[in-house]
Scaffold this motif. Structure first.
Motif, short mmCIF file in Angstrom:
data_model
loop_
_atom_site.label_atom_id
_atom_site.label_comp_id
_atom_site.label_asym_id
_atom_site.label_seq_id
_atom_site.Cartn_x
_atom_site.Cartn_y
_atom_site.Cartn_z
N ASN A 92 -2.58 -9.28 -6.56
CA ASN A 92 -2.80 -9.41 -5.13
C ASN A 92 -2.12 -8.27 -4.40
O ASN A 92 -1.05 -7.81 -4.81
N LYS A 93 -2.75 -7.82 -3.32
CA LYS A 93 -2.20 -6.68 -2.58
C LYS A 93 -2.38 -6.88 -1.08
O LYS A 93 -3.32 -7.50 -0.64
N ARG A 94 -1.45 -6.29 -0.35
CA ARG A 94 -1.56 -6.23 1.09
C ARG A 94 -2.36 -4.99 1.46
O ARG A 94 -2.60 -4.11 0.62
N PHE A 95 -2.78 -4.92 2.72
CA PHE A 95 -3.62 -3.82 3.20
C PHE A 95 -2.99 -2.46 2.89
O PHE A 95 -3.62 -1.57 2.35
N GLY A 96 -1.71 -2.32 3.23
CA GLY A 96 -1.02 -1.05 3.03
C GLY A 96 -0.93 -0.66 1.56
O GLY A 96 -1.01 0.52 1.22
N GLU A 97 -0.77 -1.66 0.70
CA GLU A 97 -0.72 -1.37 -0.74
C GLU A 97 -2.07 -0.85 -1.23
O GLU A 97 -2.13 0.09 -2.03
N LEU A 98 -3.15 -1.48 -0.75
CA LEU A 98 -4.48 -1.01 -1.12
C LEU A 98 -4.70 0.41 -0.62
O LEU A 98 -5.26 1.25 -1.33
N GLN A 99 -4.24 0.68 0.58
CA GLN A 99 -4.42 2.02 1.14
C GLN A 99 -3.63 3.06 0.35
O GLN A 99 -4.09 4.18 0.15
N ARG A 100 -2.46 2.69 -0.14
CA ARG A 100 -1.69 3.62 -0.97
C ARG A 100 -2.37 3.83 -2.33
O ARG A 100 -2.40 4.94 -2.84
N ASP A 101 -2.90 2.75 -2.89
CA ASP A 101 -3.59 2.86 -4.19
C ASP A 101 -4.83 3.75 -4.08
O ASP A 101 -5.13 4.52 -4.99
N ILE A 102 -5.58 3.58 -3.00
CA ILE A 102 -6.83 4.34 -2.79
C ILE A 102 -6.55 5.32 -1.65
O ILE A 102 -7.00 5.14 -0.53
N SER A 103 -5.83 6.36 -1.96
CA SER A 103 -5.24 7.22 -0.94
C SER A 103 -6.23 7.93 -0.03
O SER A 103 -5.88 8.27 1.10
N ASP A 104 -7.46 8.15 -0.47
CA ASP A 104 -8.38 8.90 0.38
C ASP A 104 -9.32 8.02 1.21
O ASP A 104 -10.25 8.53 1.82
N ILE A 105 -9.06 6.73 1.29
CA ILE A 105 -9.88 5.84 2.13
C ILE A 105 -9.21 5.70 3.50
O ILE A 105 -7.99 5.58 3.60
N SER A 106 -10.02 5.74 4.55
CA SER A 106 -9.47 5.58 5.90
C SER A 106 -9.20 4.09 6.16
O SER A 106 -9.85 3.22 5.56
N PRO A 107 -8.27 3.78 7.05
CA PRO A 107 -8.00 2.38 7.38
C PRO A 107 -9.26 1.65 7.87
O PRO A 107 -9.49 0.49 7.49
N LYS A 108 -10.07 2.32 8.68
CA LYS A 108 -11.29 1.70 9.20
C LYS A 108 -12.26 1.36 8.06
O LYS A 108 -12.81 0.26 8.01
N MET A 109 -12.44 2.29 7.13
CA MET A 109 -13.34 2.07 6.01
C MET A 109 -12.81 0.97 5.09
O MET A 109 -13.57 0.11 4.64
N LEU A 110 -11.51 0.97 4.84
CA LEU A 110 -10.91 -0.06 4.00
C LEU A 110 -11.14 -1.43 4.62
O LEU A 110 -11.54 -2.38 3.95
N SER A 111 -10.93 -1.53 5.92
CA SER A 111 -11.13 -2.78 6.63
C SER A 111 -12.58 -3.26 6.52
O SER A 111 -12.85 -4.43 6.23
N GLN A 112 -13.53 -2.34 6.72
CA GLN A 112 -14.96 -2.69 6.63
C GLN A 112 -15.32 -3.16 5.22
O GLN A 112 -16.03 -4.15 5.06
#
Length: 113
Positions: free
Chosen positions: A38-58
């Motif tokens: 399980n991961k929080r939003f920020g952890e996912l963003q760190r794992d997938i470093s080239d994804i924008s917050p908006k795209m990750l959210s979508q």
């Protein structure tokens, strides 16, 4: 319509349904990241470093709508949101393993040329 044609059309419909859920550049990497826990939003963003917050959210919303992941909201201060795979998401493990095997093979073949 003969049996082969019907079978082919049925398999094509099924494949389109599956691809609709996992399409795009980001959904499989998100699912793969969540296979590690399980991961929080920020952890996912760190794992997938080239994804924008908006795209990750979508993409998280799309995966949640398709019952691949679940979003859990913890009533704490500050509020914590955690993402995890559903049983349907976990059922993709064999598919992910095969994609990783093929991807490694593909990378090796391409780098040879």
């Amino acid at each position: 319509m003969n049996q082969k044609t019907h079978s082919c059309q049925q398999k094509l419909r099924i494949s389109r349904d599956a691809l609709e859920v996992i399409q795009g550049k980001w959904r499989l990497p998100i699912v793969l990241a969540l296979t590690f826990g399980n991961k929080r939003f920020g952890e996912l963003q760190r794992d997938i470093s080239d994804i924008s917050p908006k795209m990750l959210s979508q993409e998280l919303k799309a995966l949640e709508e398709n019952k691949i992941i679940t979003r859990t909201l913890y009533d704490s201060m500050p509020v914590v949101v955690e993402y995890s795979l559903t049983p349907l998401g976990h059922s993709m493990k064999k598919l992910l393993d095969e994609i990783l095997i093929w991807g490694a093979h593909f990378r090796k073949e391409v780098l040879k040329s």
